[in-house]
Design an enzyme around this catalytic site. Structure first.
Site, short mmCIF file in Angstrom:
data_model
loop_
_atom_site.label_atom_id
_atom_site.label_comp_id
_atom_site.label_asym_id
_atom_site.label_seq_id
_atom_site.Cartn_x
_atom_site.Cartn_y
_atom_site.Cartn_z
N GLU A 33 1.10 -1.61 -0.26
CA GLU A 33 -0.22 -0.16 0.30
C GLU A 33 0.50 1.48 0.06
O GLU A 33 0.42 2.42 -0.99
CB GLU A 33 -0.82 0.35 1.39
CG GLU A 33 -1.91 -1.27 1.00
CD GLU A 33 -2.87 -0.82 -0.36
OE1 GLU A 33 -3.14 0.93 -0.51
OE2 GLU A 33 -3.33 -1.84 -0.34
N TYR A 116 -6.78 6.49 3.88
CA TYR A 116 -7.36 5.17 3.02
C TYR A 116 -6.32 3.59 3.38
O TYR A 116 -6.67 2.43 3.41
CB TYR A 116 -6.65 5.75 1.95
CG TYR A 116 -6.05 4.44 0.62
CD1 TYR A 116 -7.28 4.25 0.39
CD2 TYR A 116 -4.59 4.76 0.99
CE1 TYR A 116 -6.97 2.93 -0.79
CE2 TYR A 116 -4.15 3.87 -0.01
CZ TYR A 116 -4.99 2.47 -0.80
OH TYR A 116 -4.90 1.42 -1.29
N ASP A 134 -9.80 5.17 -2.91
CA ASP A 134 -8.57 6.34 -3.05
C ASP A 134 -9.16 7.01 -4.18
O ASP A 134 -10.25 7.11 -4.67
CB ASP A 134 -7.44 4.64 -3.62
CG ASP A 134 -8.15 4.13 -4.56
OD1 ASP A 134 -9.21 3.78 -4.62
OD2 ASP A 134 -6.97 3.27 -4.80
#
Length: 347
Positions: A33, A116, A134
């Site tokens: 991520e 997020y 996102d």
């Protein structure tokens, strides 16, 4: 038609086989991520593999030096992400006994992890019912529901997060979130979306009203700063004179070359006549090789970078300038534009 069911079915039939989708290990998901923030999958994948190979767990990551992390990060940009990753790994090692947390409420408190990223890790590792929003999800929601509120406005962020929360399939949030993100990345793309094959087009505002190009709306807040960097390269064959940057600017704490920044790209003779240039390099500066000028684009800054190769040692060494052995310099974390120049020069 159930929006989530349609997207999940599409996802199961069309998803890319990506390594972080085959695990619930929060550490591996965290790696992916953070590396993929502001980065395309194709560009980020080699970095993901390199980090995982060098640091297969939090403990080994936490024991790395900042320079080792930044060297592996070299070329990805946004170097603060790499620094924050190291800080997070060390916190996890110290306060969570080296086991990466899975709960949103714990993740959100870690350095460099925002809403997020915390939602993504919690959802993908523990199936926690947190909706991930996102850039891809913003685009899908804006187009499908016809939301024209700017995605980077305070009101817009609240609207999109609330809409994502309402859409979330709470029985299988991990798959739902992956489906939303993959749908935006592969089908509902920023340009030339594949509306003709979209499984939810009949209910999509943008498709019905031919408005895909207009959505989502984003406020233009980015002001580009033009900067002019004049780098001086001096090597005695075994060592290179380099500059250790401070923490107050881009490439914080990394190394580049002796630098004189100007307000414009001065003609070479005017640059060499500057008092600052004369103070460190003398009045009769000897240049060897061609003077190179390159443009290096950052998100908020455009750098006009000039490289001047010297055939003489500076007469005065500025604070922060140090001689580094060539072999060590090759292993040091450098801004990409500096690395490419030195790599070509040394080879």
């Amino acid at each position: 038609m159930n929006f989530s069911d349609e997207l999940v079915q599409w996802y199961n039939e069309n998803k890319r086989d990506l390594p972080w989708r085959n695990t619930t290990d929060a550490y591996i998901i965290w790696l992916s991520e953070v590396i993929l923030q502001q980065t395309r999958v194709e560009q980020g994948l080699p970095y993901f593999y390199r980090f995982l190979e060098n640091y297969p767990d939090v403990t080994r990551f936490a024991n790395a030096s900042e320079d080792e992390i930044l060297k592996l990060w070299q070329g990805l940009g946004y170097y603060s992400r790499g620094r924050n990753m190291l800080k997070t790994a060390r916190i996890v090692q110290e306060h969570f006994n080296g086991k990466f947390p899975q709960a949103y409420d714990q993740l959100i408190k870690l350095k460099g992890i925002g809403e997020y990223t915390a939602a993504a890790i919690a959802s993908f590792s523990a199936n926690e019912a947190k909706a991930v929003v996102d850039g891809n999800v913003y685009r899908v929601i804006a187009r499908y529901f016809g939301i024209s509120e700017p995605i980077n406005s305070t009101a817009g962020k609240k609207i999109f997060q609330a809409t994502a929360n309402d859409l979330l399939n709470k029985k299988m949030p991990a798959v739902h979130n992956q489906a939303m993100m993959e749908f935006g990345a592969m089908l509902c793309k920023p340009k030339n979306p594949a509306c003709g094959t979209c499984p939810v087009k009949e209910g999509c505002y943008a498709f019905i009203n031919n408005a895909a190009a207009a959505l989502p709306v984003k406020l233009n807040k980015v002001k580009i700063r033009e900067r002019f960097f004049n780098y001086f390269l001096y090597t005695d064959g075994g060592s290179i004179l380099m500059n250790k940057r401070d923490e107050s600017d881009i490439w914080a704490n990394m190394y580049d070359l002796p630098l004189i920044e100007t307000s414009s790209l001065l003609p070479l003779d005017e640059l060499l006549a500057l008092p600052e240039t004369a103070a460190y390099f003398g009045n009769s500066l000897k240049i060897s090789g061609n003077v190179m000028v390159k443009k290096h684009l950052l998100t908020h800054q455009h750098l006009h970078v000039r490289f001047i190769t010297l055939s003489q040692q500076p007469i005065k060494i500025k604070e922060g300038w140090v001689f580094i052995k060539v072999e060590k310099a090759k292993k040091t974390a450098l801004p990409k534009v500096i690395f490419i120049f030195l790599d070509n020069f040394l080879n």
